[in-house]
Design an enzyme around this catalytic site. Structure first.
Site, PDB file in Angstrom:
ATOM      1  N   CYS A  91      -9.387  -0.528   5.638  1.00 16.68           N
ATOM      2  CA  CYS A  91      -8.268   0.377   5.894  1.00 16.68           C
ATOM      3  C   CYS A  91      -7.284   0.205   4.752  1.00 16.68           C
ATOM      4  O   CYS A  91      -7.166  -0.886   4.188  1.00 16.68           O
ATOM      5  CB  CYS A  91      -7.615  -0.017   7.225  1.00 16.68           C
ATOM      6  SG  CYS A  91      -6.098   0.869   7.623  1.00 16.68           S
ATOM      7  N   TRP A 100      -9.154  -4.633   8.348  1.00 15.87           N
ATOM      8  CA  TRP A 100      -8.594  -5.229   7.117  1.00 15.87           C
ATOM      9  C   TRP A 100      -7.792  -4.156   6.407  1.00 15.87           C
ATOM     10  O   TRP A 100      -8.339  -3.258   5.789  1.00 15.87           O
ATOM     11  CB  TRP A 100      -9.749  -5.722   6.262  1.00 15.87           C
ATOM     12  CG  TRP A 100      -9.431  -6.380   4.971  1.00 15.87           C
ATOM     13  CD1 TRP A 100      -8.502  -6.011   4.037  1.00 15.87           C
ATOM     14  CD2 TRP A 100     -10.088  -7.531   4.422  1.00 15.87           C
ATOM     15  NE1 TRP A 100      -8.533  -6.847   2.955  1.00 15.87           N
ATOM     16  CE2 TRP A 100      -9.506  -7.794   3.163  1.00 15.87           C
ATOM     17  CE3 TRP A 100     -11.125  -8.355   4.866  1.00 15.87           C
ATOM     18  CZ2 TRP A 100      -9.922  -8.845   2.341  1.00 15.87           C
ATOM     19  CZ3 TRP A 100     -11.534  -9.401   4.051  1.00 15.87           C
ATOM     20  CH2 TRP A 100     -10.924  -9.641   2.804  1.00 15.87           C
ATOM     21  N   ASP A 101      -6.488  -4.282   6.507  1.00 15.62           N
ATOM     22  CA  ASP A 101      -5.596  -3.236   5.994  1.00 15.62           C
ATOM     23  C   ASP A 101      -5.108  -3.570   4.586  1.00 15.62           C
ATOM     24  O   ASP A 101      -5.242  -4.705   4.105  1.00 15.62           O
ATOM     25  CB  ASP A 101      -4.405  -3.106   6.957  1.00 15.62           C
ATOM     26  CG  ASP A 101      -3.835  -1.702   6.995  1.00 15.62           C
ATOM     27  OD1 ASP A 101      -4.050  -0.935   6.037  1.00 15.62           O
ATOM     28  OD2 ASP A 101      -3.156  -1.373   7.989  1.00 15.62           O
ATOM     29  N   MET A 102      -4.505  -2.609   3.920  1.00 15.39           N
ATOM     30  CA  MET A 102      -3.955  -2.794   2.563  1.00 15.39           C
ATOM     31  C   MET A 102      -2.946  -1.667   2.383  1.00 15.39           C
ATOM     32  O   MET A 102      -3.326  -0.545   2.098  1.00 15.39           O
ATOM     33  CB  MET A 102      -5.106  -2.662   1.558  1.00 15.39           C
ATOM     34  CG  MET A 102      -4.883  -3.265   0.186  1.00 15.39           C
ATOM     35  SD  MET A 102      -3.694  -2.386  -0.839  1.00 15.39           S
ATOM     36  CE  MET A 102      -3.901  -3.243  -2.367  1.00 15.39           C
ATOM     37  N   ASP A 134      -3.496  -4.611  16.881  1.00 13.39           N
ATOM     38  CA  ASP A 134      -3.137  -4.198  15.523  1.00 13.39           C
ATOM     39  C   ASP A 134      -1.973  -5.049  15.026  1.00 13.39           C
ATOM     40  O   ASP A 134      -1.742  -6.172  15.489  1.00 13.39           O
ATOM     41  CB  ASP A 134      -2.831  -2.681  15.528  1.00 13.39           C
ATOM     42  CG  ASP A 134      -3.110  -2.017  14.193  1.00 13.39           C
ATOM     43  OD1 ASP A 134      -2.249  -2.103  13.298  1.00 13.39           O
ATOM     44  OD2 ASP A 134      -4.193  -1.430  14.020  1.00 13.39           O
ATOM     45  N   TRP A 157      -1.622  10.252   1.535  1.00 18.08           N
ATOM     46  CA  TRP A 157      -1.588   9.602   2.838  1.00 18.08           C
ATOM     47  C   TRP A 157      -1.585  10.680   3.946  1.00 18.08           C
ATOM     48  O   TRP A 157      -0.881  11.677   3.846  1.00 18.08           O
ATOM     49  CB  TRP A 157      -0.332   8.725   2.963  1.00 18.08           C
ATOM     50  CG  TRP A 157      -0.182   8.165   4.349  1.00 18.08           C
ATOM     51  CD1 TRP A 157      -0.859   7.117   4.886  1.00 18.08           C
ATOM     52  CD2 TRP A 157       0.680   8.667   5.377  1.00 18.08           C
ATOM     53  NE1 TRP A 157      -0.482   6.931   6.205  1.00 18.08           N
ATOM     54  CE2 TRP A 157       0.462   7.868   6.525  1.00 18.08           C
ATOM     55  CE3 TRP A 157       1.603   9.720   5.447  1.00 18.08           C
ATOM     56  CZ2 TRP A 157       1.137   8.086   7.730  1.00 18.08           C
ATOM     57  CZ3 TRP A 157       2.280   9.934   6.648  1.00 18.08           C
ATOM     58  CH2 TRP A 157       2.047   9.102   7.767  1.00 18.08           C
ATOM     59  N   ASP A 181      -4.647   7.682   8.873  1.00  9.39           N
ATOM     60  CA  ASP A 181      -3.639   7.467   9.913  1.00  9.39           C
ATOM     61  C   ASP A 181      -3.383   8.752  10.684  1.00  9.39           C
ATOM     62  O   ASP A 181      -2.760   8.732  11.740  1.00  9.39           O
ATOM     63  CB  ASP A 181      -2.317   7.004   9.286  1.00  9.39           C
ATOM     64  CG  ASP A 181      -2.316   5.511   9.004  1.00  9.39           C
ATOM     65  OD1 ASP A 181      -3.211   4.809   9.521  1.00  9.39           O
ATOM     66  OD2 ASP A 181      -1.432   5.048   8.257  1.00  9.39           O
TER      67      ASP A 181
END
Ligand code: GLA
Length: 740
Positions: free
Chosen positions: A519, A470-472, A359, A192, A541
């Site tokens: 994302c 579209w986050d995860m 967001d 990350w 990020d």
């Protein structure tokens, strides 16, 4: 036609002007591999390239015979492409050639993303059927070659033609046997906030691999690898690439075996994987894209960039200039109301931005990350008029409106989890591991996918929404689906990915005008599979300009600038605390899809002027920056990594922009020249410098146009900071080249 089949030598030859891929049905009817590399003449046989007299065993082929679809257990001890268990528990197969057919164009893969063709004659495909009559298995190998691209796309389908069930334990999408092992393995690895750093190491005897078991491709390793000679540089030398069009658990592995050959295989990670194949059923593995370059890593990257941009990405946004957005996340986190958002949007509009993206934090009661995922109803405390009122007010300012969602998740504290605890992935009677206070929804369950489609369709239809992020935000743990019987749990991860793809497919079809950005905690699922649904991805990020040099450089090995969302954020940077100049942050983000992730109402007057100038500059050059031919010149993984330069060139070569970045200011540096690439040698280019036109110090005779030949062979004079006015750390300059 680009595919030849020679009935006498039983050879197939996929060829275009750039590459050849040759294989042959061997004497024992197995499918052998003969060659992958620069184009060879058509109409000839290459059967002699692999002597058939080395067997290792008295009655069988053994190592190191190169094969197209190797299995294990009968003499080939290298990593197999296929492991299928028959009714007797054995995994021995004898896959003999059965038939083949040529297919114009390229078939799509059921339920899976894939590259495609748009016009006749663009590509041709070859399906070769191998079969084992004892277990009743048919293996359909699919190869596609494009007329003008140095790539071969491979996939495999397995059909149970017998009477009893089979278990697929390993189904690699591609296996490539190379005649020597003098390669270095290049991977894009990290974590990350430091995704896709370039790792390069010599291939050594034994196996070396990168993989994921997280349910997503992950930030740790990317489903793209390359093999390059030790001497291969950006602009010269051989390189082979392999990329998997897939977003879940993958394996990319190279083995060097004792005869000094190398096998590269890529596909769904076989660890924990087991797929029950009932009689009559077919299993489709995702596709792998193999590419060959004789022009260094630059040539390899271009092969992937253009294919991914033009024939993997789909939809109305594929070729369209992407809007410059303001994302609210680092501006407000969870703490906002309608007035604050409107003020931010208005300020962004005044600076020339084109879209406002709301967001996380707009739904349920989500004041922090402990709650509400799954409850996709707007939080009226924060947005009394709902999404519609906000979106309409944003639209009335002249901006588009975009929204963040995280469909695959459920918070422990949410109505959805209260109502459907069994929808969360987990093993009954065992605690679920929490990550960011959330669980993963079981996308292997059709009713979960249906629910998400209905719920999210309602959200996306409730307001004028032009963009979705579209986050995860977590990996899968306790992988287990309540809907699968015990003996089918090995299918979980693949079924999860298929469920995810079907949701993406349905939503992108239902909302064709929406620009989707994928994302996963930044760039945790930045893979070719996602690009088929979302033509751009949140790269990381980490928006620190220095960190982004490494991240964007590494990402660019496989992925084009049009796929990399890149934002300018506030300082001190929220991930590393570093303070870099605003111009440098922009000069890095320009080489992707530009956005801002800060509160513009908090900028000073001079900063606002600077941002307005950046936005205007980007608009002027957007098509070139997003869709130009990208070249890496020198970078963060070379030498001490202090200097990075890259450039993008227009398709007609009438314009180009070079970005040059120095991390730390060095005392008394010498003059510096950087050789450019991709220009027209016969064209004269006028060079201007951004942001400071006066910053041409030492950069050659001011205002005189410079030949493309000089810029590529002698180099662009970068000049050095004046001794009486050192530039300071984190300096960036752009050189804009325009045909005279
Ligand atoms: C992830 C994303 C961020 C932001 C947050 C919101 O971390 O990568 O950009 O959207 O989630 O929770």
């Amino acid at each position: 036609m680009p595919i030849e089949w020679n009935g006498d030598s039983r050879e197939f030859h996929l060829r275009n002007d750039r590459i050849s891929y040759v294989g042959r049905v061997l004497e024992n009817r197995w499918l052998g591999h003969l060659y992958f590399g620069p184009a060879l003449a058509g109409g000839r046989t290459y059967a002699h390239l692999v002597p058939g007299d080395f067997y290792g065993f008295s009655n069988r082929l053994g190592e190191p015979i190169p094969l197209e679809c190797p299995i294990s257990g009968s003499g080939d001890y290298r990593p197999p492409a296929l492991v299928v268990e028959g009714a007797d528990g054995s995994t021995i197969l004898d896959l003999g050639y059965r038939s083949h057919r040529l297919i114009p164009g390229k078939p799509s893969l059921p339920g899976l993303p894939s590259t495609y063709v748009e016009f006749g004659g663009e590509a041709e495909s070859l399906e070769i059927v191998l079969a084992d009559s004892i277990v009743g298995l048919e293996v359909r190998l699919l190869y596609t070659i494009y007329r003008d691209r140095p790539v071969v796309v491979r996939s495999v389908a397995l059909a149970n033609t017998g009477q009893g069930p089979l278990i697929v334990r390993c189904a690699m999408s591609a296996s490539l046997d190379l005649p020597d092992a003098a390669w270095q393995l290049i991977t894009l690895s990290g974590e990350w906030a430091r995704e896709r750093h370039v790792e390069r190491r010599d291939l050594r005897p034994g196996r070396q691999s990168v993989s994921s078991l997280r349910g997503i491709s992950g930030p740790q390793h990317n489903p793209f690898v390359a093999l390059a000679r030790a001497s291969t540089t950006e602009d010269a030398g051989e390189a082979v690439g392999a990329a998997l069009v897939y977003s879940g658990n993958f394996l990319a592995e190279a083995e060097v075996e004792p005869f000094g050959t190398a096998r590269l295989r890529m596909g769904i990670n076989p660890e924990g994987f087991a797929w029950l194949l009932e009689p009559g059923a077919t299993f489709h593995a995702p596709e792998a894209v193999l590419a060959w370059s004789s022009e260094g890593l630059d040539g390899l990257s271009e092969a992937y960039h253009s294919l991914f941009r033009e024939r993997l990405a789909r939809g109305s946004w594929r070729d369209r200039p992407r809007p410059i957005l303001l994302n609210s996340w680092e501006a407000t986190y969870f703490d906002f109301d309608e007035a604050r958002l409107a003020a931010i949007a208005e300020s962004a509009r005044d600076l020339g931005m084109e879209m406002f993206v709301l967001d996380d934090g707009w739904f349920g009661h989500r004041d922090d990350d402990t709650t509400s995922l799954g409850d996709w109803q707007v939080d009226r405390r924060k947005l009394p008029g709902g999404l519609e009122a906000l979106a309409r007010s944003v639209e009335s300012m002249g901006l588009r409106f975009g929204l963040w969602i995280e469909p695959e998740m459920v918070s422990r504290r949410s109505n959805l989890f209260g109502e459907h605890p069994d929808w969360a992935v987990g093993v009954p009677a065992r605690p679920r591991t929490e990550s960011r206070n959330q669980y993963v929804l079981d996308m292997a369950r059709p009713e979960v996918v249906d629910y998400l489609f209905e719920t999210l369709s309602a959200v996306l239809g409730s307001a004028p929404i032009s963009y979705v992020k579209w986050d995860m935000n977590r990996a899968v743990t306790e992988a287990h689906s309540a809907t699968l019987p015990a003996w089918r749990q090995g299918e979980f991860f693949q079924r999860y990915v298929l469920g995810l793809y079907s949701l993406y497919e349905r939503l992108t079809k239902a909302f064709p005008g929406i620009l989707f950005e994928s994302c996963a905690s930044g760039g945790g699922r930045f893979d070719p599979g996602m690009l088929a649904y979302a033509p751009q991805a949140w790269t990381s990020d980490d928006t620190d300009a220095v960190e982004r040099l490494a991240i964007q450089w590494g990402t660019s090995l496989a992925y084009p600038p049009s796929s990399m969302a890149a934002h300018v954020s506030a300082v001190p940077n929220h991930q590393v605390g570093r303070i870099t100049p605003l111009a440098t942050r922009a000069a890095v983000a320009f080489f992707g899809v530009l956005g801002y992730e800060l509160d513009p109402t908090k900028l000073s007057e001079s900063e606002r002027a600077e941002v307005a100038d950046q936005v205007a500059f980007y608009k002027r050059w957007r098509e070139l920056l997003q869709f130009g031919r990208f070249h890496r010149l020198c970078g963060p993984f070379d030498g001490d990594g202090n200097e990075t330069a890259w450039m993008t060139v227009a398709s007609d070569r009438r314009a180009a922009i070079v970005g040059h970045y120095e991390v730390l200011s060095r005392p008394n540096p010498g003059p510096r020249r950087i050789r450019l690439r991709g220009l027209d040698p016969g064209t004269l280019y006028r060079v201007s410098v951004w942001p400071d036109a006066a910053d041409m110090a030492g950069a050659g005779p001011a205002r005189q146009a410079i030949g493309g030949d000089e810029l590529m062979n002698a180099g662009l004079v970068i000049g050095s900071a004046r001794r009486d006015a050192p530039a300071g750390d984190f300096r960036a300059r752009l050189f804009v080249l325009e045909a005279d």
